[in-house]
Design a protein around this motif. Structure first.
Motif, short mmCIF file in Angstrom:
data_model
loop_
_atom_site.label_atom_id
_atom_site.label_comp_id
_atom_site.label_asym_id
_atom_site.label_seq_id
_atom_site.Cartn_x
_atom_site.Cartn_y
_atom_site.Cartn_z
N ARG A 95 -0.31 -1.55 1.69
CA ARG A 95 -0.72 -2.28 0.48
C ARG A 95 -1.80 -3.31 0.81
O ARG A 95 -2.79 -3.45 0.09
CB ARG A 95 0.50 -2.97 -0.15
N TRP A 96 -1.59 -4.05 1.90
CA TRP A 96 -2.57 -5.07 2.27
C TRP A 96 -3.89 -4.45 2.69
O TRP A 96 -4.97 -4.95 2.32
CB TRP A 96 -2.01 -5.95 3.40
N ILE A 97 -3.83 -3.38 3.43
CA ILE A 97 -5.07 -2.71 3.88
C ILE A 97 -5.86 -2.18 2.69
O ILE A 97 -7.08 -2.29 2.65
CB ILE A 97 -4.73 -1.57 4.87
N ASN A 98 -5.16 -1.63 1.70
CA ASN A 98 -5.84 -1.11 0.51
C ASN A 98 -6.53 -2.23 -0.27
O ASN A 98 -7.65 -2.05 -0.76
CB ASN A 98 -4.85 -0.38 -0.39
N VAL A 99 -5.86 -3.38 -0.38
CA VAL A 99 -6.44 -4.50 -1.11
C VAL A 99 -7.69 -5.04 -0.40
O VAL A 99 -8.69 -5.39 -1.04
CB VAL A 99 -5.40 -5.63 -1.29
N PHE A 100 -7.64 -5.07 0.94
CA PHE A 100 -8.74 -5.67 1.71
C PHE A 100 -9.63 -4.62 2.37
O PHE A 100 -10.29 -4.91 3.37
CB PHE A 100 -8.16 -6.62 2.78
N LYS A 101 -9.67 -3.43 1.79
CA LYS A 101 -10.43 -2.32 2.40
C LYS A 101 -11.92 -2.63 2.55
O LYS A 101 -12.58 -2.12 3.45
CB LYS A 101 -10.24 -1.04 1.61
N ASP A 102 -12.45 -3.48 1.66
CA ASP A 102 -13.88 -3.83 1.74
C ASP A 102 -14.17 -4.79 2.89
O ASP A 102 -15.34 -4.97 3.25
CB ASP A 102 -14.33 -4.47 0.42
N TYR A 103 -13.14 -5.42 3.43
CA TYR A 103 -13.35 -6.42 4.49
C TYR A 103 -12.87 -5.95 5.86
O TYR A 103 -13.23 -6.54 6.87
CB TYR A 103 -12.63 -7.72 4.11
N ILE A 104 -12.02 -4.93 5.89
CA ILE A 104 -11.48 -4.43 7.16
C ILE A 104 -12.40 -3.34 7.70
O ILE A 104 -12.57 -2.30 7.04
CB ILE A 104 -10.05 -3.90 6.98
N PRO A 105 -12.97 -3.52 8.88
CA PRO A 105 -13.87 -2.50 9.45
C PRO A 105 -13.15 -1.16 9.60
O PRO A 105 -11.98 -1.11 9.98
CB PRO A 105 -14.24 -3.08 10.83
N HIS A 106 -13.85 -0.08 9.29
CA HIS A 106 -13.25 1.24 9.40
C HIS A 106 -14.32 2.30 9.65
O HIS A 106 -15.51 2.05 9.44
CB HIS A 106 -12.44 1.58 8.14
N VAL A 107 -13.88 3.44 10.11
CA VAL A 107 -14.79 4.54 10.40
C VAL A 107 -14.29 5.78 9.66
O VAL A 107 -13.09 6.08 9.68
CB VAL A 107 -14.84 4.84 11.92
N LYS A 108 -15.19 6.48 8.99
CA LYS A 108 -14.82 7.71 8.29
C LYS A 108 -15.09 8.91 9.19
O LYS A 108 -16.20 9.08 9.69
CB LYS A 108 -15.60 7.84 6.98
N ILE A 109 -14.05 9.71 9.38
CA ILE A 109 -14.18 10.93 10.16
C ILE A 109 -13.74 12.08 9.25
O ILE A 109 -12.54 12.32 9.07
CB ILE A 109 -13.32 10.89 11.44
N GLY A 110 -14.71 12.75 8.67
CA GLY A 110 -14.39 13.76 7.67
C GLY A 110 -13.77 13.10 6.46
O GLY A 110 -14.35 12.18 5.87
N SER A 111 -12.58 13.52 6.09
CA SER A 111 -11.87 12.92 4.95
C SER A 111 -10.91 11.82 5.39
O SER A 111 -10.24 11.21 4.55
CB SER A 111 -11.10 14.00 4.19
N SER A 112 -10.82 11.59 6.70
CA SER A 112 -9.89 10.59 7.23
C SER A 112 -10.58 9.25 7.47
O SER A 112 -11.80 9.18 7.67
CB SER A 112 -9.28 11.08 8.55
N VAL A 113 -9.78 8.18 7.42
CA VAL A 113 -10.28 6.83 7.73
C VAL A 113 -9.57 6.33 8.97
O VAL A 113 -8.34 6.42 9.07
CB VAL A 113 -10.02 5.86 6.55
N ARG A 114 -10.32 5.81 9.93
CA ARG A 114 -9.75 5.31 11.17
C ARG A 114 -10.18 3.87 11.41
O ARG A 114 -11.22 3.43 10.91
CB ARG A 114 -10.17 6.19 12.35
N TYR A 115 -9.36 3.16 12.17
CA TYR A 115 -9.59 1.74 12.41
C TYR A 115 -9.68 1.45 13.90
O TYR A 115 -9.19 2.23 14.73
CB TYR A 115 -8.46 0.93 11.77
#
Length: 370
Positions: free
Chosen positions: A24-44
Motif C-alpha cells: 500500500r505504501w509503495i503504491n502511494v509513493f510510487k512516483d518518489y521511490i526509484p524503480h526499474v521496469k523490466i518488461g511488465s515487471s517493476v524492480r527496486y
C-alpha cells in the motif's frame, strides 16, 4: 537479471513491513521511490530501500501519508538523517500539540457510540473539547495552506471510518455508528491498534485528486512563466492588457515605447475613460527593486493618474513591496511572475482546456420521503 534488484515483496520486507502493508505504501509513493521496469515487471534497488525507510520513519513519527506526500512535493525527498530529523522537528513544532489521526479515531467513535445521528460540526466540537484544544490549535493551518490541521485530520478519520464500514453517512454530513463500529470499540486493545494502523493508511481518493490537480497547476504556472520570459517584450504588453480586460477592468490598449514615460498599457475603467489604470510590464529574471516601482509612481504622477499595475515575470524585493503599500495619493498593485501565471490560468489567457473531470457525490435529498 541484476541480482541487486528486488520485487515489491522483498522491498517491503527490507524495511520491516508486511507484504500487504508495504504494498500500500509503495503504491502511494510510487512516483518518489526509484524503480526499474523490466518488461511488465517493476524492480527496486538499494536506493529504493533508503527512500522507503525514510517514509517509514516519517510515518512512525506521526505523519500521515498525505502529510508525507506534501513534504516530498514541497521540499523533496530527505537525503540524510539530518534532513529527516529536521522535517520531523518542523512537523512537531507546528502540529505536535494537535492529536494525530490515529488518536482521533476511537474518540470519534465513542462520541457517537449511543447509536444516534450526529452532524460533522457537532462531532468536531466534541472532539475539540475531548482534546482540550484552544481556538488557535483548532484553527492552525499547514504551512502555505489555509486548511486547518485538526479539521483535515478529522476529515481523514471520517473517510477511513466510513470506508471501513465503522460509521455510516446517513444524510449530508451526518453520521451514525454501525454495528461493526460498536464491535471495534469492544475489541481487544491490540486488535484495535492493528485496525487503526491499517485505517490510517487509507487515503481519500478525492484528496489525492485535489493534490494532483494542485500539482498540475503549479507545473503549468512554471511553464507559463518560462514561456512569457521567452516571448518578445511587446507580447508581454499585449498579455497584460488582455488579462486585465478578461478580469473585467474595461477596454485597454498598448501605449508603445515612444514617449510613454514607463507606461506600457492603459485600461479604461469606464467607456469615457474618466478613470484609467496604467500598466507597466517587466520581462525580467532579476528582482524588481524599489527604484523601478518609484520610477513607475513618478510616471503616474506625470499622467495625473491614481491607479497603476506593475507586472513582472520575476519578483519584487521587500523594499519595493513596502514602498507600494505606503503610498497614500495613489494605488499601485504589484503582480509577480507566479501571480501573473495563476491569473492567466484563471482567466484562460495563453492556456487551453486539456481535459475536464467531473466528480459527483450522492444527493441525500433525492432519497428523502416527500
Amino acid at each position: 537479471m541484476d541480482n541487486s534488484l528486488m520485487p515489491k515483496v522483498k522491498l517491503s520486507e527490507s524495511v520491516g513491513w508486511s507484504e500487504s502493508g508495504g504494498r500500500r505504501w509503495i503504491n502511494v509513493f510510487k512516483d518518489y521511490i526509484p524503480h526499474v521496469k523490466i518488461g511488465s515487471s517493476v524492480r527496486y534497488n538499494n536506493e529504493s530501500v533508503t527512500v522507503l525507510r525514510m517514509i517509514k520513519k516519517l510515518s512512525e513519527s506521526g505523519l500521515t501519508q498525505k502529510e508525507i506526500l506534501k513534504v516530498f512535493h514541497d521540499k523533496g525527498i530527505p537525503k540524510t538523517n539530518e534532513d529527516l530529523d529536521s522535517i520531523v522537528k518542523s512537523f512537531y513544532m507546528s502540529t505536535g500539540d494537535i492529536p494525530p489521526q490515529r488518536e482521533i479515531m476511537l474518540p470519534f467513535l465513542k462520541i457517537i457510540s449511543d447509536g444516534k445521528t450526529y452532524t460533522a460540526n457537532h462531532i468536531t466540537k466534541e472532539l475539540t473539547k475531548f482534546f482540550n484544544l484552544t481556538e488557535e490549535q483548532r484553527t492552525r493551518s499547514y504551512e502555505n495552506s489555509k486548511d486547518s490541521i485538526f479539521i483535515t485530520r478529522i476529515r481523514q478519520v471520517r473517510y477511513s471510518l466510513k470506508n471501513s464500514n465503522y460509521i455510516d453517512e446517513v444524510s449530508q454530513s451526518t453520521y451514525q455508528i454501525t454495528k461493526e463500529g460498536l464491535i471495534l470499540l469492544n475489541d481487544d486493545r491490540s486488535e484495535v491498534q492493528d485496525e487503526i494502523e491499517e485505517m490510517e493508511e487509507v487515503v481519500d481518493p478525492f484528496d489525492v485528486i485535489v493534490d494532483k490537480v494542485d500539482e498540475i497547476r503549479k507545473d503549468l504556472a512554471k511553464a507559463i512563466i518560462q514561456k512569457v520570459k521567452q516571448t518578445h517584450w511587446r507580447k508581454l504588453e499585449h498579455i497584460i492588457v488582455e488579462l486585465l480586460m478578461a478580469m473585467g477592468y474595461g477596454d485597454g490598449k498598448i501605449t508603445g515605447k515612444t514617449n510613454d514615460g514607463g507606461i506600457d498599457g492603459i485600461i479604461k475603467e469606464d467607456k469615457l475613460g474618466l478613470d484609467n489604470i496604467y500598466l507597466q510590464a517587466k520581462r525580467w529574471d532579476n528582482a524588481v527593486g524599489r527604484e523601478l516601482v518609484q520610477s513607475f509612481s513618478g510616471a503616474l504622477d506625470d499622467m495625473g493618474a491614481k491607479k497603476g499595475v506593475f507586472i513582472t515575470t520575476s519578483y519584487f524585493t521587500k523594499h519595493a513591496i513596502e514602498y507600494a503599500e505606503r503610498l497614500q495619493s495613489k494605488k499601485i498593485v504589484l503582480i509577480n511572475g507566479v501571480t501573473l501565471a495563476n491569473l492567466m490560468i484563471d482567466y484562460n489567457i495563453g492556456v487551453t482546456l486539456k481535459e475536464k473531470f467531473i466528480v459527483k457525490k450522492i444527493d441525500f435529498s433525492y432519497f428523502e420521503e416527500d
